[in-house]
Design an enzyme around this catalytic site. Sequence first.
Site, mmCIF file in Angstrom:
data_model
loop_
_atom_site.group_PDB
_atom_site.id
_atom_site.type_symbol
_atom_site.label_atom_id
_atom_site.label_comp_id
_atom_site.label_asym_id
_atom_site.label_seq_id
_atom_site.Cartn_x
_atom_site.Cartn_y
_atom_site.Cartn_z
ATOM 1 N N ASN A 150 0.805 -1.233 0.000
ATOM 2 C CA ASN A 150 0.000 0.000 0.000
ATOM 3 C C ASN A 150 0.836 1.281 0.000
ATOM 4 O O ASN A 150 0.472 2.261 -0.625
ATOM 5 C CB ASN A 150 -1.026 -0.009 1.144
ATOM 6 C CG ASN A 150 -0.392 -0.052 2.505
ATOM 7 O OD1 ASN A 150 0.640 -0.695 2.693
ATOM 8 N ND2 ASN A 150 -0.971 0.630 3.459
ATOM 9 N N GLY A 226 1.886 -6.254 7.112
ATOM 10 C CA GLY A 226 0.945 -6.824 6.146
ATOM 11 C C GLY A 226 -0.345 -7.202 6.827
ATOM 12 O O GLY A 226 -0.686 -6.656 7.888
ATOM 13 N N THR A 228 -3.353 -9.323 8.823
ATOM 14 C CA THR A 228 -3.374 -10.040 10.096
ATOM 15 C C THR A 228 -3.287 -11.559 9.887
ATOM 16 O O THR A 228 -2.587 -12.255 10.632
ATOM 17 C CB THR A 228 -4.643 -9.660 10.886
ATOM 18 O OG1 THR A 228 -4.491 -8.283 11.273
ATOM 19 C CG2 THR A 228 -4.823 -10.493 12.145
ATOM 20 N N THR A 230 -1.780 -13.172 7.472
ATOM 21 C CA THR A 230 -0.385 -13.511 7.136
ATOM 22 C C THR A 230 0.473 -13.429 8.394
ATOM 23 O O THR A 230 1.336 -14.285 8.631
ATOM 24 C CB THR A 230 0.183 -12.539 6.066
ATOM 25 O OG1 THR A 230 -0.784 -12.359 5.049
ATOM 26 C CG2 THR A 230 1.466 -13.062 5.462
ATOM 27 N N GLU A 248 3.322 -5.662 12.166
ATOM 28 C CA GLU A 248 2.432 -4.509 11.958
ATOM 29 C C GLU A 248 1.314 -4.986 11.057
ATOM 30 O O GLU A 248 1.541 -5.238 9.872
ATOM 31 C CB GLU A 248 3.195 -3.359 11.294
ATOM 32 C CG GLU A 248 4.343 -2.804 12.102
ATOM 33 C CD GLU A 248 3.896 -2.090 13.363
ATOM 34 O OE1 GLU A 248 2.720 -1.678 13.440
ATOM 35 O OE2 GLU A 248 4.718 -1.960 14.274
ATOM 36 N N CYS A 282 -3.282 1.691 6.129
ATOM 37 C CA CYS A 282 -3.709 0.939 7.321
ATOM 38 C C CYS A 282 -4.266 1.874 8.388
ATOM 39 O O CYS A 282 -4.933 1.442 9.311
ATOM 40 C CB CYS A 282 -2.535 0.144 7.861
ATOM 41 S SG CYS A 282 -1.090 1.171 8.130
ATOM 42 N N GLU A 461 7.201 -0.025 15.884
ATOM 43 C CA GLU A 461 8.268 0.534 15.060
ATOM 44 C C GLU A 461 8.429 1.995 15.463
ATOM 45 O O GLU A 461 7.715 2.500 16.331
ATOM 46 C CB GLU A 461 7.897 0.414 13.579
ATOM 47 C CG GLU A 461 7.759 -1.033 13.131
ATOM 48 C CD GLU A 461 7.564 -1.181 11.624
ATOM 49 O OE1 GLU A 461 6.704 -0.479 11.068
ATOM 50 O OE2 GLU A 461 8.269 -2.007 11.013
#
Length: 480
Positions: A150, A226, A228, A230, A248, A282, A461
């Site tokens: 994204n 990416g 949830t 995954t 994340e 996101c 992060e």
Amino acid sequence: MENIKNYINGELVEPLSKKYLDNYDPSKGKVYSYIPDSDEKDVELAYEAANKAFHKWSLTPKDKRSEYLLKIAALIEKNIDKLALAESIDNGKPLKLAKTIDIPRAASNFHFYGTGILHYAANAHSMEDNAINYTLRQPVGVAGCISPWNLPLYLFSWKIAPALAAGCTVVAKPSEVTPMTAYLLSEICIEAGLPPGVLNIVHGLGAKVGNAIVSHKNIPLISFTGGTSTGKQIAAIAAPMFKKLSLELGGKNPNIIFADCDYDKMLATTLLSSFANQGQICLCGSRIFVERKIYDKFKNDFVTKTKTLIVGNPLDEKTKVGAIVSKIHFEKILSYIELAKREGGKILCGGKPITVSGEFSEGYYIEPTIIEGLDYNCRTNQEEIFGPVVTITPFDTEEEVLRMANSTIYGLASVLWTQDLTRAHRIANTIHAGIVWINCWLLRDLRTPFGGVKASGVGREGGFEALDFFTEPKNVCIKL
Ligand code: NAD
């Protein structure tokens, strides 16, 4: 058509299998380049290069590592037009957005960690007069970094920059849906003279390349951004191997609007927090809760403004909403609009695909869509759609809106519009979210912790949190 290449041991190389995947321009729905269909053998080569480079890189003085990062930042800035165009074509996002947000932010990420590492310090704990402890922060080793489509270069560099600054070497995988700017970054790293093996970029599918990085027995740390589901698969593999994990993940962010807000500012910002990047950020606020006193006014104004958004050719200056990133995602979003209708939702505007004329007729465009009349607990309001689709719901009390806002499995970001400071603090304290924006959206200070709670992720992060993640603390205790 161009073949994208892997970047391994300082060189641009073909995948060992010589196989390639199609890479689409979503604005036209056409293949425009090819991406390596790499596999675990390419990942192994990348790992070997990263492992070989690790010792020297981890011992390279931090001001020297900083110089490399600052050089990369400067080259990103120098190539902003080329990178922004590449990002827009690869992703479908408006060129203007890529040029004002994505690419400058990628440069900032390198700049921020290139300077941040110079200020990063560890603690010492003295035990009265008989002993002293000090903490060493040592780079963990070869870091695995996996990013989504994204905000391609922006999120890719958000991992790579702190990893390199901390002294890790990296095996990285950008999304196979948007590989182009990561490829251009490898050219930039070569130009910057980054030593071979310090950064390695392996292109390809998540199930092959991503999985090979996650399950590699000698990669001790995974930084992933990416979806949830995954993230769940990655955690299932990495956790029993005792890897350090930063996840994340997805979100379903609430945007809570009280009647006492600065209305015009709220309306203009809500338009952005709903539809910027086609709603594929996101942090977008996809569930809009509006105090009943202003619900009808908001509804009319929001629908009127949304209808003015120009959807189409991402390269056109006037375009506000570009193409959806891929056909699969386009179909997923449309299926959610159908679901919303079945669940009793009323489409106030949008709701349909758009055919843009000329060379864009096969592109993936969807009208910005506003839906009302849905229960806060229905699937449309609970599952991540990640497109230009928002729901609006009225509320009467603070308690009621908090219950609705906190009802999903997610907890990434939230937006709150009110002039009542006490209420703002109270809600910020109680809401399930890693980030609370009050009377603003997407205002980012790179020093702050970034990430979500519940199914939106594990770890943070940003700032020194990322440098903590890419380093291992070691306590040394000396008896005096
Ligand atoms: P995705 O999970 O499908 O893919 C992300 C990356 O993981 C890609 O590079 C992909 O190839 C790789 N991957 C896929 N399967 C893998 C596997 N089994 N093992 C290892 N790697 C694998 O996500 P996406 O569709 O690219 O991105 C959209 C999602 O990302 C949304 O859910 C969005 O909310 C989330 N996102 C979260 C943040 C955040 O900061 N929390 C930021 C941006 C996007």
